[in-house]
Scaffold this active site. Sequence first.
Site, PDB file in Angstrom:
ATOM      1  N   SER A  58       7.088  -4.735   2.329  1.00 31.55           N
ATOM      2  CA  SER A  58       5.738  -4.637   1.768  1.00 31.55           C
ATOM      3  C   SER A  58       5.562  -3.450   0.830  1.00 31.55           C
ATOM      4  CB  SER A  58       4.708  -4.564   2.891  1.00 31.55           C
ATOM      5  OG  SER A  58       4.776  -5.714   3.700  1.00 31.55           O
ATOM      6  N   HIS A 102       2.027   0.532   2.442  1.00 34.12           N
ATOM      7  CA  HIS A 102       1.574  -0.250   1.288  1.00 34.12           C
ATOM      8  C   HIS A 102       1.086   0.682   0.183  1.00 34.12           C
ATOM      9  CE1 HIS A 102       0.526  -4.076   3.863  1.00 34.12           C
ATOM     10  NE2 HIS A 102       1.798  -3.724   3.932  1.00 34.12           N
TER      11      HIS A 102
END
Length: 197
Positions: free
Chosen positions: A121, A177
Amino acid sequence: DTILYALLGVNAAVFMGWQALNSSFMLRHFAFSTEAMRNGRPWTLVTSIFSHYDFQHLAVNALGLYFWGREVGRLLGGPRLLALYLVGGVVGNLVQLGLSYSNERQYRWGQPRATYGLGASGAVNAIVTLSILLNPTGTVLLYFVLPVPAALLGGLFVLRDFAGLYDNQSNVSHAGHLGGASIGLGYWLLMKFTRLG
């Protein structure tokens, strides 16, 4: 596209490793944590960015990598796409690791309370962020159906992850993230203000 397909292939291969190999071996070598750092396994900062335990996690990251990575790869070339993936993933892991250590600071390093992280991610967020910044007026089909302006989608992603930092029950690496996204932003700034790209 060769490097893009290679990245997808390595992610798929490591996913198969989770299905076929001993899970404690995979956790030890393909997930990062404060415990891994304390016990001398720094390579997990890299191996974990190719690692997905469940198919849904793999599928979401693979789709993001394919659609945005294809565009970024065509603009920058395969080697720079690879560098963006690796740096975004590792920086995302380091940011999440810092947050994990902060949350566990009342315990000594290496205690069982250490949380483990894995997934592409952070790497994918670096690529998605750069792609959106390069084409903010573009349109993204959310869930392959709903047309959304790229800049709006990017902003919603960032807001979601900032909000997620305060969700103690979440098992999503929101800090990771954001760490990955910061690399996409940084690369875009380098392209904007230097001859890079």
